[in-house]
Each structure stands twice: as C-alpha cells, then as structure tokens.
Motif scaffolding. Structure first.
Motif, short mmCIF file in Angstrom:
data_model
loop_
_atom_site.label_atom_id
_atom_site.label_comp_id
_atom_site.label_asym_id
_atom_site.label_seq_id
_atom_site.Cartn_x
_atom_site.Cartn_y
_atom_site.Cartn_z
N GLU A 150 -55.54 -0.74 121.14
CA GLU A 150 -55.65 -0.72 119.79
C GLU A 150 -56.31 -1.62 118.30
N ALA A 151 -56.46 -2.15 118.98
CA ALA A 151 -56.77 -3.30 117.97
C ALA A 151 -57.78 -3.33 118.12
N ALA A 152 -59.06 -3.36 119.53
CA ALA A 152 -60.20 -3.60 119.57
C ALA A 152 -60.83 -1.76 119.25
N THR A 153 -60.44 -0.52 119.56
CA THR A 153 -60.54 0.45 118.92
C THR A 153 -60.51 0.83 117.23
N GLU A 154 -59.36 0.21 116.71
CA GLU A 154 -59.21 -0.11 115.24
C GLU A 154 -60.32 -0.26 114.42
#
Length: 392
Positions: A159-163
């Motif tokens: 979630e952190a990488a994609t956001e």
C-alpha cells in the motif's frame, strides 16, 4: 467508589471499546479513563495516504467521546504494574501514576526493525502519525526527482509503494521483499497486483533481504541499493511494556489471553488489538489487522461488561475472511481466504474493491462515535465485588 476502568490506547480497538463501555455501563458505578499518546483518533489504515500527501480528517477524542463521561489523558504509557494495578504515564504536566480496577490494554504495535542496523537512524515508516508526517516531509524535500525504496512485501509495504507512486509519479519507487511479491494471493489477484505495479512504474526486487540501512540507501546480499528515502514496512512489533510488566506474553511480546481476552496471568487485565495473542476459530493466531482489532475489541468489551455486571458474556466470532489491499487511489484487491487462511481463487479487484475498502474505512471511523448503534440502550449496574461470568 466507582469501579475504575483504564483503557490504554485509543486506536481502532481501544477507542471503540472505551466508547461502548461508557454507553453500556452505569456512570454511577464505573469511571472510565482513556490514555492515548495523541489527542486525535488516528486512522492508522490511512497513514500511507497521509505520508504520500493526502490530508486526513482530524477526529479529536474529546469529540468522539462527547457525552460519555470518559476522561481522556493525552500521555505516553511508560510502565504497567499488574500486581499493584497501576499505570505510569508521562504527560505535559509530568509523571503520574493511575490506579485501576480493570485494565484494557490496547497499545497496538509499531514497525519492527528485526534488529537490522540503521533502520532506526535512517528509515521512515507509516505505523504512526508522527512517522508518516516525517516521511511526507522527506518526500516533499525530494520535489520532482528522487528514489524511494520500500522494504517489505506485506500489505503495508504494497500500500505504501503504490500510494507513493500514484500520488507522486515524479518519484522513482522500488520495492524490495525477501519473498515473492503477493505470493500468498490467488492467481488472479496476484496478476492484478503485478499489473498495478507495472502501471505505476514500481520496480520490484524479489528474494532480496535488506541487511543494513544507511543514509544513502540499503545493503542487500552485499549489493548497494541506492535511495533518497527508505520506507521500512517489514512487519510489526508490539511495545515492550507488556513483557516488562510481568504479564504472560509470547516470544514476540504479545499478551497471552483466554477466549474472553483476559490475560492468562492477570485476569483483571483485558487485551484487544495488535497486542493480543489469541487463536482464531480456525486454530491459527489472529493476525495483526484492523479486522482482528474489531473482533478482539468486541470480545474484550463483552467480557468486561459480563465480569463486572454478572451478565452472560456473548461470544464474538474470531474469523479471518480475507486481505484488503489498496493499490493507489482508485485500485485495490480484496482477497478472500478459506478457513485455513489460504487464498481462494476468487478476489474482488479494481475500482469496485477500492470503493468497498473506502466504505469499510469510513464505517470503521463512524462506529467509533456510535459504538452502541443497533444495541440496547440500557446501562448496567455493577455487581458488588465483581463477578466472573460464563460465556453465553
């Protein structure tokens, strides 16, 4: 003298439990105090969004608990002594010690560094609001250039990488994981995940174990991974306060409880959220998750009410049904699992999954201010001396 209930932590588990206890127990017989490190309820599941640049709604605890009689203390818990039934806190006014009759321990978890050198000094994480804001400030400093390395392959890392990649397309984002990215997902869901990473331009390094973090990047297998910012998302760890207190804990420091969320060593201590170690209905330990926070909070609250008022204790199902993963602003996956927590072939994907997750997060926040919705409005009186009830 009223029965003193102290709730440690006002995250998803602690805030919900405190509100429900206040609305179910008679104020003449019970006094409830909530201790939390921040004055706001923090939507932890949205902290990767905050770090990437989105602004989150402020939810002051005083507003959430308005009209309930709950006392809020904005303070850091420094010690728990279950033998003397005291909690030591540090707040703006200094050190204080509170005595309780019943304790609900819901301090949650933070990022686990796994003993990797340099993580504390150089890496960022999104397990707390101040940490997410520090990462946001660093990303702002990078401006329209720079490289971000996300370490981890779990839901938070994804979630952190994609956001970050979705919100800041000018930055180069790379993810390093010790395993296979999304290897636990069903075949269709994993294909969707990999397509999302390709669409967002996120580079992936699988089977890569980071051994050291430095100011200019990380070392993995002797190779240097250059980065201007490292986001450490390689799992969670509970606060060492529980183990130091003398409560019975697992090797990883989570508090061992019975089926009613009572500490097995100190039954006047109840536990909910990431700090609890309990087996789910499938015989496996419940994972640290928002869903588990909800299940354990409902069970702990029911047990406290039952034990202190003599009512039968309802049994909350401890079932884990799936993983919900955001993939930026308008994409997501909901992977359904079977009774053994193995991914099924079916998964909801794309915008529909993103809308479902957004609705779940919104309803979770709403429930904090309305924990008694759909329940009887009666407030229960205390049984003299307390009374251990049996499950309904």
């Amino acid at each position: 003298m009223p029965h003193r209930i102290v709730v440690l932590g006002a995250g998803y588990a602690g805030a919900f439990s405190a509100g429900l206890l206040a609305r179910r127990l008679h104020p003449d017989d019970f006094e409830i105090t909530v201790i939390n490190g921040e004055s706001d309820f923090v939507e932890r599941l949205r902290l990767h969004q905050l770090a990437a640049g989105r602004d989150l709604r402020h939810r002051p605890l005083t507003e959430i608990f308005a009209g309930t009689g709950i006392r809020v203390r904005v303070a850091r818990v420094t010690e728990v002594d279950p033998d003397s039934r005291t909690v030591t806190i540090t707040e703006a006014a200094g050190l204080d010690r509170l005595t309780y009759d019943t304790l609900l321990y819901a301090l949650g978890s933070t990022a686990a560094d796994h003993g990797v050198p340099g993580v504390a000094e150089y890496a960022f994480h999104v397990a707390a609001r101040p940490a997410a804001l520090r990462l946001r400030a660093r990303l702002d400093e990078l401006g329209d250039s720079g490289k971000v390395l996300v370490v981890g392959g779990n839901l938070t890392a994804i979630e952190a990488a994609t956001e970050i990649a979705d919100s800041r397309p000018e930055l180069r984002v790379e993810l390093a994981t010790s395993g296979e990215l999304g290897g636990w997902l069903g075949e269709g869901a994993r294909r969707h995940l990999l397509r999302a990473f390709d669409r967002l331009g996120i580079a992936v390094r699988e089977h890569t174990t980071v051994e050291r973090v430095e100011a200019t990047g990380a070392l993995a297998g002797g190779a240097a991974l250059a980065a201007d910012a490292i986001v450490w998302a390689a799992g969670f760890a509970v606060h060492p306060i529980a183990a130091a207190s003398g409560l019975a804990v697992t090797e990883e420091g989570r508090i061992a409880v019975d089926r009613q969320m009572r500490s097995v060593s100190h039954p006047d201590v109840y536990v909910a959220g990431d700090s609890v170690f309990v087996l789910g209905d499938n015989g496996r330990p419940l994972p640290m998750s928002c869903a588990s926070a909800g299940f354990t909070a409902m069970q702990a609250t029911a047990a406290i009410i039952g034990d202190r008022t003599g009512r039968a204790i309802s049994k909350t199902a401890l079932a884990y049904v799936g993983n919900h993963i955001s993939l930026g602003r308008d994409d997501a996956i909901f992977q359904v699992v079977d009774g053994d927590a193995r991914s099924k072939s079916w998964a909801l994907r794309g915008r529909a999954a993103a809308r479902v997750k957004s609705a779940i997060l919104a309803s979770a926040a709403w429930n904090l201010s309305h924990p008694s919705f759909g329940r009887p409005t009666r407030r229960y009186r205390a049984v003299a001396g307390g009374k251990q009830s049996v499950a309904a």
